[in-house]
Design an enzyme around this catalytic site. Structure first.
Site, short mmCIF file in Angstrom:
data_model
loop_
_atom_site.label_atom_id
_atom_site.label_comp_id
_atom_site.label_asym_id
_atom_site.label_seq_id
_atom_site.Cartn_x
_atom_site.Cartn_y
_atom_site.Cartn_z
N ASP A 8 -16.90 25.97 -6.81
CA ASP A 8 -15.58 25.52 -7.24
C ASP A 8 -14.60 26.60 -6.78
O ASP A 8 -14.48 27.64 -7.41
CB ASP A 8 -15.55 25.36 -8.76
CG ASP A 8 -14.17 24.98 -9.27
OD1 ASP A 8 -13.49 24.17 -8.61
OD2 ASP A 8 -13.77 25.49 -10.34
N GLU A 67 -16.13 21.77 -3.67
CA GLU A 67 -15.12 20.79 -4.07
C GLU A 67 -14.04 20.72 -3.00
O GLU A 67 -13.62 21.73 -2.46
CB GLU A 67 -14.50 21.19 -5.42
CG GLU A 67 -13.55 20.14 -5.95
CD GLU A 67 -13.05 20.44 -7.35
OE1 GLU A 67 -11.99 19.91 -7.71
OE2 GLU A 67 -13.72 21.19 -8.09
N ASP A 139 -15.17 27.41 -14.87
CA ASP A 139 -15.31 27.44 -13.41
C ASP A 139 -16.77 27.37 -12.98
O ASP A 139 -17.10 26.72 -11.99
CB ASP A 139 -14.63 28.70 -12.83
CG ASP A 139 -13.13 28.67 -13.05
OD1 ASP A 139 -12.47 27.76 -12.49
OD2 ASP A 139 -12.61 29.53 -13.77
#
Length: 173
Positions: A8, A67, A139
């Site tokens: 991420d 992502e 996260d």
């Protein structure tokens, strides 16, 4: 058996999550965050690259998933996020890992069942899916969600195509 590293990305905090997929089982291996200093952006990008390079050396993943960039209201933030993603992708390709990309909606759908899930819902489901004693930091949970999404996508493609190979999906050369 495949070890998947999910990421991420962020210019200040980059989450990472590692799962080991054995058959239909997803086993938690590790997760955490790379927190960059408040230095100039080029230094933060190097910290992301170096941090992920070390994580790749430590966990020896077979696959890398990240992502995708979302559209932000602030163009400067979107550019910094894109650069952080670039640093992460370069770390993966330097280690000859195949790279797959997923949108936030795809990740949330794979983990929670709806693309409009809240962060707390993602954290809760990651805790349940990976049988963790407590919910991971946001996260890190998002990064584990990226890895879980990649696993489910690979399973779906393999089921559709027999022995489909998703390593070419999103691969950078």
């Amino acid at each position: 058996m495949a070890i998947i590293l999910g990421v991420d990305p962020g210019s200040r905090i980059t989450g990472y999550g590692v799962i080991n997929c054995v058959g239909r089982q997803q086993i938690y291996v590790g997760s955490g965050c790379i927190r960059t200093s408040s230095d100039e952006l080029p230094i933060r990008l190097k910290q992301i690259f170096d941090g992920l390079s070390e994580i790749i050396r430590q966990y020896q993943p077979d696959e890398f998933a990240i992502e995708r960039v979302f559209m932000a209201k602030n163009a400067d933030s979107a550019l910094k996020l894109g650069q952080a993603r670039g640093a992460a992708i370069v770390a993966a390709t330097a280690a000859n890992l195949p790279v797959a990309e997923y949108s936030a909606t795809q990740i949330k759908s794979a983990v929670v069942g709806t693309g409009r899930a809240q962060k707390a819902q993602v954290q809760h489901m990651i805790q349940q899916l990976l049988k963790l004693p407590s919910a991971p930091q946001a996260d890190a949970a998002d990064a584990l969600g990226v890895a879980v999404c990649h696993y489910h996508t690979c399973q779906s493609l393999a089921a559709l195509g027999g022995r489909a190979n998703v390593r070419t999906y999103g691969r950078y050369k």
